[in-house]
Design a protein around this motif. Sequence first.
Motif, PDB file in Angstrom:
ATOM      1  N   ILE A 134       0.837  -1.206   0.000  1.00 53.41           N
ATOM      2  CA  ILE A 134       0.000   0.000   0.000  1.00 53.41           C
ATOM      3  C   ILE A 134       0.870   1.253   0.000  1.00 53.41           C
ATOM      4  O   ILE A 134       0.623   2.203  -0.750  1.00 53.41           O
ATOM      5  CB  ILE A 134      -0.946  -0.004   1.210  1.00 53.41           C
ATOM      6  CG1 ILE A 134      -1.963  -1.142   1.081  1.00 53.41           C
ATOM      7  CG2 ILE A 134      -1.670   1.333   1.333  1.00 53.41           C
ATOM      8  CD1 ILE A 134      -2.840  -1.319   2.309  1.00 53.41           C
ATOM      9  N   ALA A 135       1.900   1.255   0.850  1.00 53.03           N
ATOM     10  CA  ALA A 135       2.794   2.414   0.930  1.00 53.03           C
ATOM     11  C   ALA A 135       3.503   2.646  -0.405  1.00 53.03           C
ATOM     12  O   ALA A 135       3.664   3.789  -0.853  1.00 53.03           O
ATOM     13  CB  ALA A 135       3.819   2.210   2.045  1.00 53.03           C
ATOM     14  N   LEU A 136       3.911   1.547  -1.045  1.00 54.43           N
ATOM     15  CA  LEU A 136       4.576   1.666  -2.344  1.00 54.43           C
ATOM     16  C   LEU A 136       3.620   2.242  -3.389  1.00 54.43           C
ATOM     17  O   LEU A 136       4.002   3.099  -4.190  1.00 54.43           O
ATOM     18  CB  LEU A 136       5.095   0.296  -2.789  1.00 54.43           C
ATOM     19  CG  LEU A 136       5.804   0.252  -4.151  1.00 54.43           C
ATOM     20  CD1 LEU A 136       7.052   1.138  -4.117  1.00 54.43           C
ATOM     21  CD2 LEU A 136       6.185  -1.179  -4.515  1.00 54.43           C
ATOM     22  N   GLY A 137       2.367   1.772  -3.378  1.00 49.32           N
ATOM     23  CA  GLY A 137       1.379   2.284  -4.328  1.00 49.32           C
ATOM     24  C   GLY A 137       1.108   3.762  -4.125  1.00 49.32           C
ATOM     25  O   GLY A 137       1.036   4.528  -5.089  1.00 49.32           O
ATOM     26  N   VAL A 138       0.955   4.180  -2.843  1.00 49.18           N
ATOM     27  CA  VAL A 138       0.721   5.593  -2.541  1.00 49.18           C
ATOM     28  C   VAL A 138       1.915   6.443  -2.963  1.00 49.18           C
ATOM     29  O   VAL A 138       1.759   7.527  -3.538  1.00 49.18           O
ATOM     30  CB  VAL A 138       0.428   5.778  -1.036  1.00 49.18           C
ATOM     31  CG1 VAL A 138       0.383   7.255  -0.673  1.00 49.18           C
ATOM     32  CG2 VAL A 138      -0.889   5.095  -0.667  1.00 49.18           C
ATOM     33  N   THR A 139       3.117   5.931  -2.705  1.00 47.04           N
ATOM     34  CA  THR A 139       4.334   6.658  -3.073  1.00 47.04           C
ATOM     35  C   THR A 139       4.429   6.850  -4.579  1.00 47.04           C
ATOM     36  O   THR A 139       4.732   7.947  -5.075  1.00 47.04           O
ATOM     37  CB  THR A 139       5.580   5.918  -2.572  1.00 47.04           C
ATOM     38  OG1 THR A 139       5.504   5.777  -1.143  1.00 47.04           O
ATOM     39  CG2 THR A 139       6.847   6.666  -2.940  1.00 47.04           C
ATOM     40  N   LEU A 140       4.177   5.778  -5.330  1.00 46.62           N
ATOM     41  CA  LEU A 140       4.231   5.873  -6.797  1.00 46.62           C
ATOM     42  C   LEU A 140       3.153   6.803  -7.329  1.00 46.62           C
ATOM     43  O   LEU A 140       3.373   7.539  -8.293  1.00 46.62           O
ATOM     44  CB  LEU A 140       4.099   4.478  -7.411  1.00 46.62           C
ATOM     45  CG  LEU A 140       5.259   3.512  -7.173  1.00 46.62           C
ATOM     46  CD1 LEU A 140       4.949   2.140  -7.775  1.00 46.62           C
ATOM     47  CD2 LEU A 140       6.554   4.071  -7.776  1.00 46.62           C
ATOM     48  N   ASP A 141       1.969   6.771  -6.694  1.00 43.41           N
ATOM     49  CA  ASP A 141       0.888   7.649  -7.127  1.00 43.41           C
ATOM     50  C   ASP A 141       1.255   9.109  -6.900  1.00 43.41           C
ATOM     51  O   ASP A 141       1.013   9.960  -7.769  1.00 43.41           O
ATOM     52  CB  ASP A 141      -0.391   7.307  -6.358  1.00 43.41           C
ATOM     53  CG  ASP A 141      -1.565   8.159  -6.780  1.00 43.41           C
ATOM     54  OD1 ASP A 141      -2.021   8.009  -7.938  1.00 43.41           O
ATOM     55  OD2 ASP A 141      -2.025   8.987  -5.979  1.00 43.41           O
TER      56      ASP A 141
END
Length: 287
Positions: free
Chosen positions: A25-32
Motif C-alpha cells: 500500500i505504501a509503495l502504491g501511494v508513493t508511486l501515485d
Amino acid sequence: MAQIFDRSSNALARMSLVLTGLLVIALGVTLDELQRSPWVTRQGQRPEQPVPFSHKHHVQGLGLQCQYCHVTVEKSSYAGIPPTKTCINCHAQIWTNAQLLEPVRNSWATGQSLVWTKVHDLPDFAYFSHEIHVNKGLGCATCHGRVDMMPLMYAQNTLQMEWCLDCHRNPAKNLRPTGQIYNMAWEAPAEDRPVWCSVGEDKAGTPTAQSVNCVTRDPSVAGPEVASLSLPSNALKGLAGDVAAAQLPASVSYQKFTSQNELGHFLVKQYHIRTPRELTSCEVCHR
C-alpha cells in the motif's frame, strides 16, 4: 515427533503478512504521489531557454496581445511559436545591441530558427486543439495561468489526464465570454461585478460562441457595450476582433449573472459544449 516451528511462528506469520500488505500500500501511494509530483509533470519548473523571454514584460508591461506571437491559436490545434521575424519587428529598433538578444540577432542573420524548449508539452498520443477550446470560451489563463505575471514561463497546471477530465466533467466553472478570452485579469461574476449576456443568431462560418454577447455594465443604465479587450475593433482579427466593443440595439434582451456557476451553465448551453456522455470516442483526445 517434535514440532519444527514454535507457537510464536503463527503470530510472526500473521505479522509478516500485515507488514507486506502495508508495504505494498505504501509503495502504491508513493508511486501515485510521484506520478503527480512536479518531478514528473514539470509543473512550476522554468526550463532553460535560448533567450530568457519575459511574458510579464511583454504582456503586462508593453501590452502585447497573445495573438501577436501565437498567430494560429484561433484557427489551429497549435498556438504556434513565433518566428524570429516577430522578435525583429521590434528589436530591430530597440535593444539592438543587447547581449541578451544576441541569439535572436544571430538567428535572423543565419536564417536558423531559435530552438525553444516547450513548457506545455503533451505526450504524442494526446491530441489537444487550441482552436476548439479558444472558440468555445476557454481563456488562456485557465490552462496557462497568469502568464502576464511570469517573468519566466512555467507550467501552472499538471496537464495530466485527470486535470483535463476535471474540466470536461464540469466545464461551466471555466467558461467565460469570448470577449474576455485574452484578458488575463478576468474575474468570475459576483454580486459586486455582475455580467449581462444576450443571445443573437448563429452566423454561418463563425463559432457558435460568438452568438452570445456579454457586457460588464448594466445595459439599462450605461447602454450596451460588448465585453471586450481595451483595443479598437480594427486592432485585431479573428475572435477578439469579432467581439470588440460595439453598440447593440436597445431591443436586445439581457440576462444578469452574479456567479460563475450561473454564467457557466448558461454558456455551456449557448456554446453547445458537449457533455461527458457525448464524448464517447477515445479518438476525441487520442490519436
